[in-house]
Design a protein around this motif. Structure first.
Motif, PDB file in Angstrom:
ATOM      1  N   VAL A  46       1.231   4.405   1.282  1.00 42.90           N
ATOM      2  CA  VAL A  46       0.794   5.208   2.428  1.00 42.90           C
ATOM      3  C   VAL A  46       2.008   5.633   3.239  1.00 42.90           C
ATOM      4  O   VAL A  46       2.907   4.824   3.475  1.00 42.90           O
TER       5      VAL A  46
ATOM      6  N   PRO B  53       0.816  -1.227   0.000  1.00 39.90           N
ATOM      7  CA  PRO B  53       0.000   0.000   0.000  1.00 39.90           C
ATOM      8  C   PRO B  53       0.848   1.275   0.000  1.00 39.90           C
ATOM      9  O   PRO B  53       1.844   1.369   0.710  1.00 39.90           O
TER      10      PRO B  53
ATOM     11  N   GLN C 148      -9.557  14.491  13.254  1.00 37.85           N
ATOM     12  CA  GLN C 148     -10.987  14.677  13.065  1.00 37.85           C
ATOM     13  C   GLN C 148     -11.452  14.462  11.637  1.00 37.85           C
ATOM     14  O   GLN C 148     -12.601  14.163  11.397  1.00 37.85           O
TER      15      GLN C 148
ATOM     16  N   MET D 200     -18.409  16.681  18.068  1.00 36.87           N
ATOM     17  CA  MET D 200     -16.960  16.715  17.975  1.00 36.87           C
ATOM     18  C   MET D 200     -16.457  18.114  18.339  1.00 36.87           C
ATOM     19  O   MET D 200     -17.066  19.109  17.939  1.00 36.87           O
TER      20      MET D 200
ATOM     21  N   THR E 146      -9.868   2.050   2.196  1.00 35.93           N
ATOM     22  CA  THR E 146     -10.049   2.312   3.629  1.00 35.93           C
ATOM     23  C   THR E 146     -10.122   3.809   3.879  1.00 35.93           C
ATOM     24  O   THR E 146      -9.794   4.616   3.015  1.00 35.93           O
ATOM     25  N   TYR E 147     -10.578   4.176   5.077  1.00 31.82           N
ATOM     26  CA  TYR E 147     -10.598   5.574   5.468  1.00 31.82           C
ATOM     27  C   TYR E 147      -9.282   5.916   6.146  1.00 31.82           C
ATOM     28  O   TYR E 147      -8.811   5.165   7.001  1.00 31.82           O
ATOM     29  N   MET E 148      -8.681   7.018   5.763  1.00 31.78           N
ATOM     30  CA  MET E 148      -7.391   7.450   6.287  1.00 31.78           C
ATOM     31  C   MET E 148      -7.611   8.644   7.198  1.00 31.78           C
ATOM     32  O   MET E 148      -8.342   9.572   6.854  1.00 31.78           O
ATOM     33  N   LEU E 149      -6.926   8.647   8.334  1.00 29.02           N
ATOM     34  CA  LEU E 149      -7.030   9.751   9.269  1.00 29.02           C
ATOM     35  C   LEU E 149      -5.866  10.712   9.080  1.00 29.02           C
ATOM     36  O   LEU E 149      -4.747  10.285   8.777  1.00 29.02           O
TER      37      LEU E 149
ATOM     38  N   GLU F 264      -7.439   3.715  -3.398  1.00 30.68           N
ATOM     39  CA  GLU F 264      -6.482   2.655  -3.699  1.00 30.68           C
ATOM     40  C   GLU F 264      -6.554   1.528  -2.675  1.00 30.68           C
ATOM     41  O   GLU F 264      -6.514   0.349  -3.013  1.00 30.68           O
ATOM     42  N   THR F 265      -6.694   1.916  -1.399  1.00 34.65           N
ATOM     43  CA  THR F 265      -6.700   0.890  -0.355  1.00 34.65           C
ATOM     44  C   THR F 265      -8.108   0.527   0.096  1.00 34.65           C
ATOM     45  O   THR F 265      -8.298  -0.462   0.804  1.00 34.65           O
TER      46      THR F 265
ATOM     47  N   ASN G  96      -4.532  -0.886   9.551  1.00 35.03           N
ATOM     48  CA  ASN G  96      -5.916  -1.082   9.132  1.00 35.03           C
ATOM     49  C   ASN G  96      -5.993  -1.612   7.699  1.00 35.03           C
ATOM     50  O   ASN G  96      -6.751  -2.529   7.396  1.00 35.03           O
ATOM     51  N   ILE G  97      -5.198  -1.040   6.822  1.00 32.43           N
ATOM     52  CA  ILE G  97      -5.165  -1.500   5.432  1.00 32.43           C
ATOM     53  C   ILE G  97      -4.677  -2.946   5.371  1.00 32.43           C
ATOM     54  O   ILE G  97      -5.198  -3.764   4.605  1.00 32.43           O
TER      55      ILE G  97
ATOM     56  N   ASN H 101      -3.488   3.864  10.358  1.00 30.81           N
ATOM     57  CA  ASN H 101      -3.812   3.945   8.934  1.00 30.81           C
ATOM     58  C   ASN H 101      -3.292   2.727   8.177  1.00 30.81           C
ATOM     59  O   ASN H 101      -4.004   2.120   7.382  1.00 30.81           O
TER      60      ASN H 101
ATOM     61  N   LYS I 183     -10.081  23.827  15.393  1.00 29.59           N
ATOM     62  CA  LYS I 183     -10.730  24.164  14.128  1.00 29.59           C
ATOM     63  C   LYS I 183     -11.073  25.650  14.088  1.00 29.59           C
ATOM     64  O   LYS I 183     -11.084  26.327  15.109  1.00 29.59           O
TER      65      LYS I 183
ATOM     66  N   ASN J  79      -9.555   6.491   0.942  1.00 24.93           N
ATOM     67  CA  ASN J  79      -8.449   6.205   0.032  1.00 24.93           C
ATOM     68  C   ASN J  79      -8.907   5.143  -0.946  1.00 24.93           C
ATOM     69  O   ASN J  79      -9.103   3.984  -0.574  1.00 24.93           O
TER      70      ASN J  79
ATOM     71  N   ASN K 268      -2.319   6.226  14.410  1.00 26.28           N
ATOM     72  CA  ASN K 268      -3.679   6.352  13.854  1.00 26.28           C
ATOM     73  C   ASN K 268      -4.103   5.097  13.075  1.00 26.28           C
ATOM     74  O   ASN K 268      -5.179   5.063  12.492  1.00 26.28           O
TER      75      ASN K 268
END
Lengths: 197, 197, 197, 197, 197, 197, 197, 197, 197, 197
Positions: free
Chosen positions: A11, A9, J121, I1, J131-134, J128-129, A113-114, A110, I6, J126, A108
């Motif tokens: 990332v 991946p 937050q 949140m 998944t959600y990236m933080l 490509e993967t 998780n992938i 990231n 922010k 993403n 996190n």
């Protein structure tokens, strides 16, 4: 679905080295940019007792990996600050002082998780809070990835928490794959460099 | 997502043994019913040249696995008929005569699909035919699963097509896990039975 | 829905010939490119006992088909490696040594799936594994397709597993269709070349 | 998807016999109730010139089919009234006088639709009328089904419009299947009753 | 919803005339192209006994309709071949020999479906076959449409199967509408040409 | 889709009679309860000039309809109050004084909507107002329904606005249908009571 | 949601005047084009007894409204033909002879529907007929709208069926609003022209 | 859609009286429980200048409303605390000291929202904040509701912000409705108690 | 949140100052335009007893905040008119005479809704009215926001209704943040300006 | 949306104390079971420099909080192992030796996620993967919660990363709330225990 035969991946993840520098590593680009193989190994948590032995074992074999054009990278979900504290703790106190390869600080999650290697695999929806709740610490199993100079994964192996890894086996796998790269020959079972393929 | 730490899938698959019998094996139930560990290894195709060396290597180590209360099962996506033809082909002719452990004949890919180890990982929708088309032969990578007496996976390792396996490493992993089962101790890196944990 | 009156699906499939070459055949393009008719026949599995008699029967009639400007192609879902092993097995040992027409190796079932001739016709969703499970070996019935020089199917016939085919009947059908192509006349029942239409 | 290996659809259809009686036939139940095989053949339209030759050919072989415990049923999408008019038209005038087996009058296309043998295979939505429009006459190809005493289809064959059928071939297929039913043996290619299987 | 006040559907349908020619008629365009009114009448089936009397009655009045600038077109869902057979059957044998206006052969029901005049009005989904099943023969009621030179429908009337039509009434309706076209006057009840509007 | 062959809709509608009484009529139940046929005719609007002639013509024939066991009901979308005002307007002033059969006052269009006979057939969504807008006055065409004693519709006929109806034709249709009811015979074209069927 | 403070809907509606002319009125454009205020009042039905008194009252005050630059428009859901019949009915016979302002004939309810003032407020889906059925006559309540020269609504008032309106109150409201328009002052309760604001 | 002819919404709202008590009023239940009519009037905001004149005017007429069995209730969207502060402000200082009927404090807009009388009628979705934004102060127009002893609304009137109400007109409407309740007679235009209906 | 870290929402809100001017404040733009910090504090309602003490306390500290380059803004959901009335009420009478910083009049709750600080947090759908009903007065908790010169929130604190705020603590937080801005140093616990960080 | 006025989330989280015990704490139940208030404070990461000062400050005030019937609990997203390592690190080395209150180890972020106080937050998908990236480390801001004996939150305050907290202010807030609990009085601004409310 297995990553073998696919690109690792793409990332970037925070990392810490023994100098206390915080920086980012994108494993895929690291391999391609340096035209090196990468051995990426994950362990569950900093400051536990079985993990340091693995980190020290990879450190001891670092020269051998370098001979095989292979970078070693460690990884857990702890923060860079915790990595640094552990790097500054003596081996006798359960620390990893002396480790010189970089450590990913995937706090996190990231990348973990992938890869699908977190122990907190089930999540349940909590109606009261309106959020998804995880079971488990959400840390990783002992997963190892061997990646070639193009960024393609040629081995993935995952051990359950209490079972440590064998550094020599990864060298054998790298040798076998390098043999294929060079000779276009398939390596049979129990093949080792120098033995006849 | 990794199977490590989870039960092996509860699925029955056709199998063939060296007697020419066709029967069904449910790996999970096999482990639990016999109270044994299972080593399940997948290879891409019958009648290729690298694969028989792995099958012979597992056969040669069969007694050692039995000492460790471990059944060995081979697997590919060929039919039982093809397995039988190969079992009846002499070693010198590229056959696997002499192999006595059972071979899964997962021709409908039910199990390989669940494990996510098929090489035909991408499918594209063909508008003309209204069907999904696979790229690749839809055969498996060299995947190996170590499963304990409860059916829980404690190791999974997947090699790219041309890289053969090391039978000894699986014995080391079984020993390490058995040590944990017996002593409740975590096994550090490079641990081997007889060496101090 | 029947393929008769439609173009044969435009799909390339792996194939093996008696020389051991692996290549790809797109049946539709083969017909058009060579301006030939095609007889494509499917059998369930390599290394079974009824199938070789059909393969030998088509081989015996090959010259007759060539006279009728017709290519013969065999097909099953086994791999090219298995086809080659069978081609190298003597007739007396249940092999198909001597067969010279190409054999499709549709191991990913791309074409068999489009044609709807696989025996594994029902699939059930397995909630535990989150995948669809097939019942049956996922191999084909004895299906035969006659395709004209434009790629249009003018006959499809499917026999249940245990019922072999009649090579002469396919010659009669080709003759009848060729008669229509030439004379624009419809061929009545039991029509045969040389008899009055 | 092929019907071979499955039960014939459980559907009742209007029919006409040579006595001018209108009644309903459910092919599946007919086979099971009478413990007979069924040969069901479809032709495109009444009052055309090629079709009567097929209807007469099946009539001529009726005794042979009866010897083989097989009922013959013809079918088209014309109404029972049209069937009756055709049955009352002399053979010399293009009629089918003398046919004694029943004819399905599937004017609502319920069964032909299930079988997927209608020529009007594409439909387009007409925005102006808000309905789906068919291309073609919506009549059937020359499809033939062989059904056993349990109602299972063991052969389906479909010819393009202008290609007539061979009555003898259906007898051969019935004999081969009956042989399997009796002896449990698979019938090889070109097998015929009396020849050695 | 009624077609009155709207254009007749813009759809071409197969047709047969007494010469045995097969051609296509688009009723809407026929009216506009020829600047004529059209009387289109539907009957259920060829080769029944009540229907020929209607067809003969319209034939007998054909000259009167022509005086009124009106084309007559008959229609059923039988094929053109069946229409031709019926046109060649003598009146005494229940045929329609002598009919000279064209007959629509709406065997694919494209137009009858748009008009909503098929008797097979309910369809039920058959779960076993995965298709929609119709109740009834899927033939039309006795529907009649009067269409003006612009293609607008100015009368539609539908009789239940067993109730024949009155040819004179359609002439009265045509006269009344023509009167309105010419004089811009509304025609009261029971109005007839020659009587005071 | 035509109502012929189906039950008339089961709906109650406001009505007015010549006594000035407001009540409700459910046409379907009226037929069944009284075991009578019903002739229901719709006209566009009260207080127009062509409509009264139709209303008077049906009044004049009322006795004949009664002889045929048939109730006559008129209908428009005006209110009961307007019907009453019209019933109290002298014939010479364009009124319908003297009409004794009931008049439906379908001011909410419940029934006309079901029958699909309103002229306001297209509706467009008005974004500014968020409502659907109708084109046309939303009144009915000259539609006539003949309903039998079971409530089944056996004729529906719809004339464009300016074309009046022929009262005698409806009597002929009722006679024909009654003949079928009594004799089970189909009535051919131009059939009239007393003439030979 | 109230229309006050918004533009009146931009919709054209059929209308009738005392001359018997049928034309269309778009209230919003009428106000803007003529730079006048509009008083639009709705009543339930023509030919009832309470409604004419309101229509006569507005007629009597017409000059006063004109002094206030205000057009008066009446409205119901009856047709223009019915309005004309009522306009031709003497006051003593319950008619509205003498009314000179225009009457909207909103027989398709386009405007009444937007305003939400129809009594048939609930509709239920009738499964048998597949249509929505209204409860009530679908006529309007006694609704009154005051609209300024820009087309903005500055008062809406709706009375239940049996409660008549007070013409003077609408004059007071117009005066108050005109005062605000002129002086920019807010008018307190019970304010009347000439009294101190 | 108008509330006239329907029950007033069944909702409880905070209220304040001149004693400083905070309590809840459900207008519908108040009417039914006390068997009284209710006049509910809304004004935009406390502490403005035009509003107090209306509140004083209703106070001055309170005895007259009581004679007519009618409760008076005022309402705005201010809080009970603000109502109390205003009730304690002298009339000369723009306050409403002396008002004795209760005031609804609909600060959460529950009731005003149902009635559709808020000026903030348009809301737009703000992508940045993910919330709906209102234009305007979200206070009410000058809306008045007359509700009978059953809770049915028999008048609703809404004035634009700057136009005050006429207390006498509401008395006239109550008298008219009471007259209908008592005599079952409809009240014509400009009807007043004592004048002849 | 949380909003911390922010930008403050970019929304303009009505406001009132002690001069009685009504204007709009966009807090985010106010901070950036003036290059000032902002302290925004919300209180539940005007004309309550605890709230004025907070408003007076912020007034008393206004000079100190100005020294820290910080604007103070108060806010509630009351209208500008009510704010003005309260600003004109003497402190001894529970008023806030003397307050000079502006007060947001968020009567449409646009901003309070975004911040999520309204007490009416649950809404239930009322089927009878078809609207969402709130529980609670829909006023705000005692929320405080500290915003820097870029518009970024660096503190948010929310007290339950009855707990007043500590003005000094906000000064300490501003000082700490300003210290970080100036020195790039993190401020430890209990840090105060002048004490050593 | 603020938690103030609501119950604290009912969730159990891993925790570590200075004895090295790992256990679970459910803050809500802890408060209710012990009938105590709870001060829960979150800090970003172990082994940073500003965080220990806060942890020591809360330790120093522990006795004061106990006098106020208040438990102190610290929290971060580090693991229990890391907490233990830090607890065993001397204060002079940046450790927190001497801290005796428990520390939540919310490594799976279950609670921090519910509270909405994580810095990561925004998440982006993403492709490509899959998944959600933080963005960000996914650690918490400096958030503090005061919870009463019923588990209701009466204060929440959140500081940006670099701004430390004031332990005294939390004591003041606890005193104020306790005062309200005891006396039912609201505490005005700057209220402190012993000063007059």
């Amino acid at each position: 679905m297995t990553l073998v035969g696919k690109k690792f991946p793409n990332v970037a993840v925070n990392a810490m080295n023994e100098m206390g520098d915080t920086f980012q590593i994108n494993v895929l680009e690291e391999a391609k940019k340096n035209n090196k193989k990468v051995l990426l190994f994950w362990y569950p948590k900093d400051f536990t007792f079985v993990c340091p032995t693995e980190l020290h074992a990879f450190q001891a074999a670092l020269e051998e990996f370098e001979k095989r054009n292979t970078m070693v990278i460690g990884a857990s979900c702890d923060t860079a600050e915790v990595h640094f504290a552990w790097l500054n703790t003596k081996k006798d106190d359960g620390g990893i002082e002396g480790v010189t390869y970089p450590l990913l600080a995937d706090s996190n999650r990231n990348l973990a998780n992938i890869l699908g290697i977190l122990d907190a695999q089930t999540e349940t929806f909590n109606e009261e809070t309106g959020t998804y709740m995880l079971e488990g610490d959400n840390v990783t199993y002992r997963a190892t990835y061997l990646i070639d100079e193009e960024g393609t994964v040629f081995h993935e192996g995952i051990n359950h928490m209490p079972v440590g890894r064998n550094v020599n086996e990864f060298m054998r796998l790298i040798d076998a794959y390098a043999h294929v790269q060079k000779n276009g020959e398939v390596c049979p079972a129990n093949w080792e460099e120098g033995k006849q393929a």
